[in-house]
Motif scaffolding. Structure first.
Motif, PDB file in Angstrom:
ATOM      1  N   UNK A  51     -26.820  -6.630  -0.729  1.00  0.00           N
ATOM      2  CA  UNK A  51     -27.296  -7.679  -1.636  1.00  0.00           C
ATOM      3  C   UNK A  51     -27.465  -7.160  -3.061  1.00  0.00           C
ATOM      4  N   UNK A  52     -28.091  -6.014  -3.219  1.00  0.00           N
ATOM      5  CA  UNK A  52     -28.266  -5.458  -4.559  1.00  0.00           C
ATOM      6  C   UNK A  52     -26.922  -5.048  -5.155  1.00  0.00           C
ATOM      7  N   UNK A  53     -26.027  -4.510  -4.312  1.00  0.00           N
ATOM      8  CA  UNK A  53     -24.708  -4.133  -4.833  1.00  0.00           C
ATOM      9  C   UNK A  53     -23.896  -5.359  -5.208  1.00  0.00           C
ATOM     10  N   UNK A  54     -24.026  -6.451  -4.449  1.00  0.00           N
ATOM     11  CA  UNK A  54     -23.316  -7.685  -4.807  1.00  0.00           C
ATOM     12  C   UNK A  54     -23.781  -8.195  -6.166  1.00  0.00           C
ATOM     13  N   UNK A  55     -25.080  -8.111  -6.414  1.00  0.00           N
ATOM     14  CA  UNK A  55     -25.615  -8.526  -7.707  1.00  0.00           C
ATOM     15  C   UNK A  55     -24.995  -7.698  -8.831  1.00  0.00           C
ATOM     16  N   UNK A  56     -24.919  -6.384  -8.624  1.00  0.00           N
ATOM     17  CA  UNK A  56     -24.386  -5.492  -9.655  1.00  0.00           C
ATOM     18  C   UNK A  56     -22.889  -5.709  -9.855  1.00  0.00           C
ATOM     19  N   UNK A  57     -22.123  -5.806  -8.771  1.00  0.00           N
ATOM     20  CA  UNK A  57     -20.679  -5.945  -8.899  1.00  0.00           C
ATOM     21  C   UNK A  57     -20.295  -7.274  -9.533  1.00  0.00           C
ATOM     22  N   UNK A  58     -20.982  -8.357  -9.147  1.00  0.00           N
ATOM     23  CA  UNK A  58     -20.680  -9.658  -9.750  1.00  0.00           C
ATOM     24  C   UNK A  58     -21.010  -9.656 -11.232  1.00  0.00           C
TER      25      UNK A  58
END
Length: 483
Positions: free
Chosen positions: A334-341
């Motif tokens: 979830x945190x990585x999805x936030x960063x990548x998006x």
């Protein structure tokens, strides 16, 4: 429902680096930025927010809210205190969080609302309430009482007044009167400040007092409404394209009532919000990334992902299912999805074809000497694909020993939600400005895996092909960097 298998052909995704447009400014978040006076246990989220390129943060879940009754943690703790005296206000913790947000490169959307669930009563003296709001706005926009050096320009009134008995315990007319006092206070400070509300919880309920009723009151009393705010979570549908339907419905409601210049603000969005709802972190992360991509093609003007923090809550006393990161505050999907998006949906948007509306969402952007392609393969769970008896979702919210039953209208169920089962994609990037040159390619996944950088050769025509294996609930960011 189709699922991936070895016989499924690779999907062709075409990125045209020669066709640019603008991304919509939808990179806001809600959440607690880090430790503050009285709350040292909150983790520092600002490094993640910087990586994600967060531009604006909604303040509602911060510790200091404006209660309408005496509360030592409220922004105005004692309603018998002198309104003009800076000592009557409790700004310390909120000031620290405003400073943390500003230091991360973002601005604040300041929400004026009570400390639910402990207080949800209307103001006893609306004129006094407005004077207190005025001083709070002067503090945060003009530096009164040692206010922050970076002025806050955006103010929202209310938070889910239609959320049953949980968020507002008064009559709609009392809420309207408080909004009128709020607007008058803003005008006394600076008429150029941006104002809006009411953070509608159930935006598809028709002829509702906090939707049509609120808009009619604003129009009839010639009040400002720079933005109309609403929330949406997909516990009842698990469909990332809900946001297209809901925003279109609300845009039509606003336009019919003459609010054609009023922005549409999705003040909170996420996969799940009901405390009893659950899903694996990979599924949530894939939904996040797919939704961030699909939101670009809606009529939403501003959006805030909720919640871009650990989920710890100073008001309810539980860990919110919308939080990001593991229980010990380590990164997860979830945190990585936030960063990548956040990294992908920046700079200039590039034209992309080959995605679908079943969860294979694709976006590309160019920022300086980098071209980024974000691919999300969200697969809706079986529970979302079973035929509904009705477009209605009912749920229960626990407040201590009390259980509150609520329900809301859903968008129509989409048969296209079933995954098309793409097991692999070929990304064909065309019209790159680096014809015949070598570029470095890095592939980053929400699992934390990083492949690269490695060298790839761009053709003399400016094209580059990359193959990518996909599994359900996976997200990849492919970055091409000119050498």
């Amino acid at each position: 429902m189709s699922r991936t298998d070895e016989s499924t052909p690779a999907r062709l995704l075409v990125v045209d680096a020669g066709e640019e447009s603008a991304f919509r400014p939808l990179n806001g978040v809600g959440g607690i930025p880090g430790p503050a006076t009285g709350y040292p246990q909150f983790p520092d989220m600002t490094p993640l927010w910087r990586e994600a390129g967060v531009t604006v943060v909604r303040s509602f879940d911060w510790v200091s809210r404006l209660d309408t009754r005496n509360n030592p943690t409220s922004l105005f703790p004692d309603w018998d205190a002198p309104v003009d005296d800076p000592a009557s206000y409790n700004f310390t913790a909120t000031d620290e969080w405003v400073a943390a947000v500003n230091a991360a490169g973002a601005e604040v959307m300041f929400t004026v609302a009570s400390s639910i669930p402990s207080n949800k009563l209307p103001a006893q003296d609306v004129e006094l309430y407005g004077r207190v709001v005025e001083h709070i706005v002067r503090h945060y926009s003009q530096g009164w009482a040692d206010g922050p050096s970076q002025p806050i320009r955006i103010y929202e009134f209310g938070d889910q007044p239609d959320f049953g008995p949980l968020h507002f315990g008064g009559r709609p007319e009392e809420f309207y009167a408080m909004y009128e006092a709020f607007c008058a206070a803003i005008r006394r400070v600076d008429p150029s400040l941006t104002v809006g509300g009411p953070a509608l919880a159930f935006p598809l309920e028709t002829d509702a007092p906090y939707r049509e009723g609120f808009l009619d009151f604003v129009r009839e009393n010639d009040l400002p409404l720079d933005f109309f705010s609403f929330l949406w979570f997909t516990d009842g549908s698990r469909d990332p394209l809900d946001y297209r339907y809901v925003s279109a419905e609300l845009r039509a409601v606003l336009d019919r009532r003459g609010f054609t210049d009023t922005d549409l603000t999705l003040c909170y969005w996420n996969y799940l919000a009901v405390p009893s709802s659950s899903a694996p972190a990979a599924e949530k992360g894939a939904f996040q990334a797919a939704t961030a991509i699909y939101l670009q093609d809606t009529v939403t003007d501003h959006a805030f992902f909720f919640r871009a923090d650990s989920g710890r809550d100073p008001h309810y006393g539980f860990v919110d299912p919308g939080g990001v990161g593991t229980a010990d505050d380590q990164p997860d999907e979830r945190s990585r999805a936030l960063a990548l998006a956040g990294r992908a949906l920046a700079g200039r948007r590039l034209a992309v074809t080959g995605g679908d509306e079943s969860g294979l969402a694709v976006a590309a952007g160019r920022e300086g000497d980098a071209v980024r392609v974000l691919v999300a393969n969200y697969a809706a769970p079986d529970v979302a694909l079973a035929e509904r008896a009705e477009d209605r979702f009912t749920f229960r919210i626990p407040i201590g020993a009390e259980r509150i039953e609520l329900g809301l209208t859903l968008p129509p169920q989409r048969p296209e939600l079933a995954s098309a089962g793409a097991a692999a994609v070929r990304i064909d990037v065309r019209n790159l400005p680096w014809a015949g040159r070598t570029v470095s390619v890095t592939r980053t996944s929400t699992t934390g895996a990083v492949d690269g950088p490695r060298d790839e050769q761009v053709s003399d025509a400016g094209d580059l092909q990359l193959d990518l294996d996909l599994s359900p609930q996976s997200v990849f960011l492919v970055e091409l960097q000119a050498r």
